[in-house]
Every structure is written in C-alpha cells, then in structure tokens.
Design a protein around this motif. Structure first.
Motif, PDB file in Angstrom:
ATOM      1  N   MET A  78       0.817  -1.210   0.000  1.00 42.15           N
ATOM      2  CA  MET A  78       0.000   0.000   0.000  1.00 42.15           C
ATOM      3  C   MET A  78       0.850   1.258   0.000  1.00 42.15           C
ATOM      4  SD  MET A  78      -2.806   0.993   2.931  1.00 42.15           S
ATOM      5  CE  MET A  78      -3.910   2.397   2.776  1.00 42.15           C
ATOM      6  N   LYS A  79       0.366   2.298  -0.655  1.00 40.96           N
ATOM      7  CA  LYS A  79       0.929   3.637  -0.524  1.00 40.96           C
ATOM      8  C   LYS A  79      -0.084   4.462   0.281  1.00 40.96           C
ATOM      9  CE  LYS A  79       2.722   7.604  -3.111  1.00 40.96           C
ATOM     10  NZ  LYS A  79       2.041   8.617  -2.275  1.00 40.96           N
ATOM     11  N   VAL A  80       0.262   4.737   1.537  1.00 38.98           N
ATOM     12  CA  VAL A  80      -0.663   5.442   2.425  1.00 38.98           C
ATOM     13  C   VAL A  80      -0.648   6.933   2.098  1.00 38.98           C
ATOM     14  CG1 VAL A  80      -1.217   6.013   4.812  1.00 38.98           C
ATOM     15  CG2 VAL A  80      -0.335   3.741   4.249  1.00 38.98           C
ATOM     16  N   SER A  81      -1.816   7.495   1.826  1.00 41.60           N
ATOM     17  CA  SER A  81      -1.918   8.932   1.557  1.00 41.60           C
ATOM     18  C   SER A  81      -2.484   9.689   2.750  1.00 41.60           C
ATOM     19  CB  SER A  81      -2.790   9.180   0.322  1.00 41.60           C
ATOM     20  OG  SER A  81      -4.080   8.617   0.490  1.00 41.60           O
ATOM     21  N   PRO A  92      -4.262  12.669  13.298  1.00 42.46           N
ATOM     22  CA  PRO A  92      -3.724  12.664  11.931  1.00 42.46           C
ATOM     23  C   PRO A  92      -2.196  12.699  11.906  1.00 42.46           C
ATOM     24  CG  PRO A  92      -5.482  14.295  12.159  1.00 42.46           C
ATOM     25  CD  PRO A  92      -5.126  13.846  13.547  1.00 42.46           C
ATOM     26  N   CYS A  93      -1.616  11.937  10.983  1.00 42.87           N
ATOM     27  CA  CYS A  93      -0.179  11.958  10.715  1.00 42.87           C
ATOM     28  C   CYS A  93       0.031  12.514   9.303  1.00 42.87           C
ATOM     29  CB  CYS A  93       0.418  10.548  10.787  1.00 42.87           C
ATOM     30  SG  CYS A  93       0.135   9.667  12.330  1.00 42.87           S
ATOM     31  N   TYR A  94       1.155  13.175   9.096  1.00 42.03           N
ATOM     32  CA  TYR A  94       1.468  13.638   7.743  1.00 42.03           C
ATOM     33  C   TYR A  94       2.047  12.474   6.942  1.00 42.03           C
ATOM     34  CZ  TYR A  94       3.605  16.042   3.834  1.00 42.03           C
ATOM     35  OH  TYR A  94       3.958  16.430   2.566  1.00 42.03           O
ATOM     36  N   SER A  95       1.444  12.181   5.795  1.00 39.20           N
ATOM     37  CA  SER A  95       1.829  10.993   5.028  1.00 39.20           C
ATOM     38  C   SER A  95       2.362  11.313   3.637  1.00 39.20           C
ATOM     39  CB  SER A  95       0.632  10.047   4.905  1.00 39.20           C
ATOM     40  OG  SER A  95       0.188   9.639   6.174  1.00 39.20           O
ATOM     41  N   GLY A  96       2.634  12.564   3.340  1.00 34.70           N
ATOM     42  CA  GLY A  96       3.151  12.892   2.019  1.00 34.70           C
ATOM     43  C   GLY A  96       4.647  12.701   1.913  1.00 34.70           C
ATOM     44  N   VAL A 130      -1.985   1.070  19.891  1.00 37.37           N
ATOM     45  CA  VAL A 130      -2.720   2.217  19.350  1.00 37.37           C
ATOM     46  C   VAL A 130      -3.362   1.780  18.046  1.00 37.37           C
ATOM     47  CG1 VAL A 130      -1.144   3.864  20.444  1.00 37.37           C
ATOM     48  CG2 VAL A 130      -0.742   3.171  18.081  1.00 37.37           C
ATOM     49  N   HIS A 131      -4.449   2.459  17.701  1.00 40.66           N
ATOM     50  CA  HIS A 131      -5.185   2.047  16.504  1.00 40.66           C
ATOM     51  C   HIS A 131      -4.659   2.777  15.276  1.00 40.66           C
ATOM     52  CE1 HIS A 131      -8.410   0.183  14.293  1.00 40.66           C
ATOM     53  NE2 HIS A 131      -8.690   1.357  13.728  1.00 40.66           N
ATOM     54  N   LEU A 132      -4.234   2.003  14.293  1.00 35.41           N
ATOM     55  CA  LEU A 132      -3.747   2.531  13.019  1.00 35.41           C
ATOM     56  C   LEU A 132      -4.850   2.446  11.972  1.00 35.41           C
ATOM     57  CD1 LEU A 132      -1.616   3.293  10.782  1.00 35.41           C
ATOM     58  CD2 LEU A 132      -1.061   0.844  10.697  1.00 35.41           C
ATOM     59  N   ARG A 133      -5.105   3.588  11.343  1.00 41.90           N
ATOM     60  CA  ARG A 133      -6.047   3.615  10.229  1.00 41.90           C
ATOM     61  C   ARG A 133      -5.393   4.369   9.083  1.00 41.90           C
ATOM     62  NH1 ARG A 133     -10.229   7.328   8.976  1.00 41.90           N
ATOM     63  NH2 ARG A 133      -9.903   8.370  10.985  1.00 41.90           N
ATOM     64  N   GLY A 134      -5.415   3.785   7.887  1.00 37.95           N
ATOM     65  CA  GLY A 134      -4.791   4.418   6.747  1.00 37.95           C
ATOM     66  C   GLY A 134      -5.624   4.280   5.490  1.00 37.95           C
ATOM     67  N   GLU A 135      -5.478   5.270   4.615  1.00 35.74           N
ATOM     68  CA  GLU A 135      -6.167   5.255   3.333  1.00 35.74           C
ATOM     69  C   GLU A 135      -5.159   5.482   2.211  1.00 35.74           C
ATOM     70  OE1 GLU A 135      -9.092   8.321   3.376  1.00 35.74           O
ATOM     71  OE2 GLU A 135     -10.273   7.415   5.010  1.00 35.74           O
ATOM     72  N   ASP A 159      -0.930   0.595  -9.517  1.00 42.97           N
ATOM     73  CA  ASP A 159      -0.557  -0.735  -9.976  1.00 42.97           C
ATOM     74  C   ASP A 159       0.448  -1.397  -9.044  1.00 42.97           C
ATOM     75  OD1 ASP A 159      -2.236  -0.601 -12.160  1.00 42.97           O
ATOM     76  OD2 ASP A 159      -0.679   0.135 -13.519  1.00 42.97           O
ATOM     77  N   CYS A 160       1.373  -0.589  -8.513  1.00 42.30           N
ATOM     78  CA  CYS A 160       2.391  -1.175  -7.635  1.00 42.30           C
ATOM     79  C   CYS A 160       1.975  -1.177  -6.166  1.00 42.30           C
ATOM     80  CB  CYS A 160       3.730  -0.444  -7.804  1.00 42.30           C
ATOM     81  SG  CYS A 160       3.620   1.350  -7.658  1.00 42.30           S
ATOM     82  N   TYR A 161       0.985  -0.356  -5.826  1.00 38.87           N
ATOM     83  CA  TYR A 161       0.475  -0.316  -4.448  1.00 38.87           C
ATOM     84  C   TYR A 161      -1.048  -0.419  -4.487  1.00 38.87           C
ATOM     85  CZ  TYR A 161       5.082   1.336  -2.909  1.00 38.87           C
ATOM     86  OH  TYR A 161       6.428   1.452  -2.636  1.00 38.87           O
ATOM     87  N   PRO A 162      -1.591  -1.640  -4.649  1.00 39.90           N
ATOM     88  CA  PRO A 162      -3.035  -1.796  -4.875  1.00 39.90           C
ATOM     89  C   PRO A 162      -3.919  -1.620  -3.632  1.00 39.90           C
ATOM     90  CG  PRO A 162      -1.958  -3.931  -4.840  1.00 39.90           C
ATOM     91  CD  PRO A 162      -0.868  -2.928  -4.796  1.00 39.90           C
ATOM     92  N   ARG A 163      -3.395  -1.873  -2.437  1.00 39.80           N
ATOM     93  CA  ARG A 163      -4.239  -1.782  -1.236  1.00 39.80           C
ATOM     94  C   ARG A 163      -4.718  -0.339  -1.034  1.00 39.80           C
ATOM     95  NH1 ARG A 163      -4.805  -4.246   4.075  1.00 39.80           N
ATOM     96  NH2 ARG A 163      -3.320  -5.880   3.547  1.00 39.80           N
ATOM     97  N   ARG A 164      -5.979  -0.219  -0.605  1.00 37.41           N
ATOM     98  CA  ARG A 164      -6.561   1.102  -0.419  1.00 37.41           C
ATOM     99  C   ARG A 164      -6.869   1.422   1.049  1.00 37.41           C
ATOM    100  NH1 ARG A 164      -8.726   3.553  -5.095  1.00 37.41           N
ATOM    101  NH2 ARG A 164      -8.416   2.278  -6.976  1.00 37.41           N
ATOM    102  N   GLU A 165      -6.898   0.429   1.912  1.00 35.72           N
ATOM    103  CA  GLU A 165      -7.229   0.674   3.310  1.00 35.72           C
ATOM    104  C   GLU A 165      -6.403  -0.212   4.222  1.00 35.72           C
ATOM    105  OE1 GLU A 165     -11.379  -0.009   3.833  1.00 35.72           O
ATOM    106  OE2 GLU A 165     -11.993   1.879   2.899  1.00 35.72           O
TER     107      GLU A 165
END
Length: 389
Positions: free
Chosen positions: A73-76, A84-88, A132-137, A142-148
């Motif tokens: 996954m590529k977490v955005s 919130p964490c900065y993911s860029g 701690v609870h991790l939540r990512g979107e 194509d190379c990072y198909p996971r969305r959640e």
C-alpha cells in the motif's frame, strides 16, 4: 604562583572515561566549584559537566514506518488513535507531530483548543507498550493496490520509529504575564488577569545552551541524552537566532539559539517523554534533554559556572502585546528570582509558575553523569558548527 592554561581534547577526555578516571559533575555542582576554585582550577579538576532540561517542547514529533503487508500500500492519509499523521513522504512513512489533536476528542468539539488527547499522547502510549489504533487510506496504484488498512499496533510492530524534533532546547525564553482583565490560555500555560501570575520555562543554570552559550562544543553530531535514550544534534533548530544580544557572561538575553534533534524512539523511556494538555491551548510534549559539556579549557569552565543569578530573561505581556507582535519588555528578571516564587511586575507582587521541572532537569543531568561515569556514554566531536556569534 600562576596557574597554567588548560587545554584538553575530547579524545583525551574519552580516554579518561574509558579508564573510569573522568571527573564528571552536573552543572549545578559546577557553579559551586567555579565559585570556590576559580575557572582555571575547575577546568583542571573537572572533565565533563552534564546539563539537563525537562520542559515542554512543542516542536517535536515521531517519524515512523508502519511496514508493509500483502497486498502492499501507498498510504496517503494516516491516523493513530484518530490523531492525523502527515503521510506525504513515501509509501508507509509518516510524521506524527506532538501537538496534533485527535479528530474525535469530545473536548475539541465543545471547547476548541482544549484538547485532551493528541500526538504526544500517542507517543507516550507507544513507549509504555500500549496498542494504538492505526487507520490508513490510499488511492491505489498498480504497484500499491491496497486502499485501506485498519488494525492495532504497538511500538514493537514498527520497523522504524525515530524522534525527529525541528526545534528544542530554546536558549533563554520569555517570562509570560497577562495585563488584560480576563484569563487567557497560551502555550506558556493559563495566565490569570491583571498580572496575577508569571509563567516561565527554562532549567536555568542546568539548561544545556546556557552552559555553552556560544555553542563551542555543541554542533552537528553532538551525542546527547534524548528522552531517556541516546540522541544527536543534527543542526540548528528552526527560529535559531545567530547573533543575539548577550550579557557579560555571553548568555543571550532573549529567546535565541535552538537545536534540531533526533534519536531512536524505541530506546527511549516514557519517564522522560510525557504528554501534556495545556488548558485552553492544546497538546504539548514534556521532553528530557541532557547535553555533556567537555571542559576543554578554562573558558568552558567559566561558561558552565554561570548561576541562576547570572541568567536574566524578559518579562512579556501575552494579553495585549504578544498576539499583536509587539516586542515590548516590561522588565527583566533573573532565574534566581523566578525560582523564589514571587517577582515584582509594574510595581505588583506576582506569583511565578515554572513550566519546566527543575527536579526532573537535575535528574536528567545526573542520569547522563551516571552513564559517563560508568563508561556507557562517550563524548562526540561535532562535525560542523552551529552559527551563534
């Protein structure tokens, strides 16, 4: 009989540390030694002076990598306990700022700014071994198909966790008062109306940058005590002032030098990394930082011999003046006077309130002293200077 000039090297001091022969004192002890023996004899007798501070340091945070699991996954966007964490940055790298507030904090909804939980609390929870609870979107490629991603994690689950702090260890700061008729809520804590309290944040004679005011031994690559583990100075911090106004001992008279620091978060201790909720303002992080000062010569002994009475700071109004950017001084006060519990401002007796824990600052200095005496901590040569002249 004339005393000989002292010249030592860090290598020579480290050799003494390895042999168990180094003389190490904390900065409080050094004040008494210099006063009694003079700077030359003090430099001859002492090898290292340890400093310490335990104070709110809002410009701090955690650079982390959550690792990958199939499908990758590529977490955005990322949240830890809804903070919130900065993911860029990259695929699963993120930065958690200590002052970032939880999005679902009920106090935030009722009283904006009165946060009860934020990034600093996540950092402390992780150090205490809590999940701690991790939540990512992610948007999916194509190379990072996971969305959640949605799961609980602990510090042990993170491949990398680095404390990375843009601005720590302010070299002097303001003494804050409030001249308005209402209580105000600031990063210096609550300030009561009509100058009823004066809040300050420094460890005085123990504070790292008061003991090396020109940063002669502190620079990029300096090994330090950071949050109960070993860290490093990686340069000047943000808002660093290169040429401050100084007193006769070289101590800046206004907020001036700062340091950028990093360390292995997994090796830190929650005793020295504590979340804070400042009423009406938000979240901060109380952090322990200790820096060793090598006694290379009598000049360094003179600097480390500065006492609370030698340190002065400006009194500033955070009610009218500070919000409007007016750099007006209401007076100056010594750290010795601040520690007495009461000062006079505009002819009025005002109670003083420390945001920095002096006892914990001393504990940091003594912990670092113990490490050095036991041979567990060697001094490092800085690889580049931090401008301070």
């Amino acid at each position: 009989m004339a005393q000989h000039q002292v010249n030592k090297t860090i290598k020579e001091i480290n050799d003494r540390i390895k042999k168990g022969k180094a003389v190490v004192v904390n900065a409080e002890e050094m004040v008494r030694i210099v006063k009694k023996e003079g700077k030359v004899k003090a430099a001859q007798e002492v090898d290292v002076v340890t400093t310490g501070t335990f104070s709110p340091m809002c410009s701090s945070g955690l650079l982390l990598n959550i690792g990958q699991q199939p499908p990758v996954m590529k977490v955005s966007k990322m949240w830890l306990n809804n903070v919130p964490c900065y993911s860029g940055i990259a695929a699963v790298d993120a930065y958690l700022g200590c002052t970032e507030a939880s999005e679902d904090d009920p106090l935030n909804k009722v009283h904006p700014g009165r946060f009860a939980y934020g990034g600093a609390h996540v950092m402390e929870d992780l150090l205490r071994g809590k999940a701690v609870h991790l939540r990512g979107e992610g948007y999916g490629t194509d190379c990072y198909p996971r969305r959640e991603i949605d799961k609980d994690i602990t510090l042990a689950d993170l491949p990398n966790a680095v404390m990375l702090n843009p601005r720590n260890c302010y070299q002097n700061y303001n003494c804050a008062v409030n001249l308005t008729s209402r209580t105000i809520y600031t990063y210096m804590g609550p300030l009561k109306s009509n100058c009823s309290n004066a809040n300050f944040a420094t460890a005085g004679q123990l504070s790292p940058l008061f003991n090396d005011p020109y940063l002669k031994t502190i620079g990029m690559g300096t090994r330090i005590f950071l949050g109960g583990g070993i860290g490093y100075v990686i340069g000047e911090g943000t808002q660093h002032v290169q040429k401050p106004q100084r007193n006769e001992r070289g101590i800046p008279e206004n907020p001036s030098g700062t340091l950028m620091l990093k360390g292995d978060f997994k090796k830190m201790d929650a005793r020295y990394v504590r979340a804070q909720s400042l009423l009406g303002y938000g979240v901060s992080l109380a952090l322990g930082v200790g820096i060793p000062i090598p006694m290379l010569n009598e000049e360094m002994a003179w600097f480390t011999g500065a006492s609370d009475a030698d340190i002065t700071m400006p009194i500033k109004d955070y009610g009218y003046d500070y919000p409007n950017g007016i750099p007006r001084e209401l007076g100056r006060v010594t750290f010795e006077e601040l520690r007495s519990g009461e000062i006079e401002v505009n002819g009025k007796k005002t109670s003083t309130v420390p945001l920095t824990s002096y006892s914990m600052s001393l504990e940091v200095a003594d912990k670092l002293k113990q490490w050095i005496e036991n041979g567990d901590f060697l001094l490092s040569e800085k690889v580049d200077d931090i401008p301070s002249f």
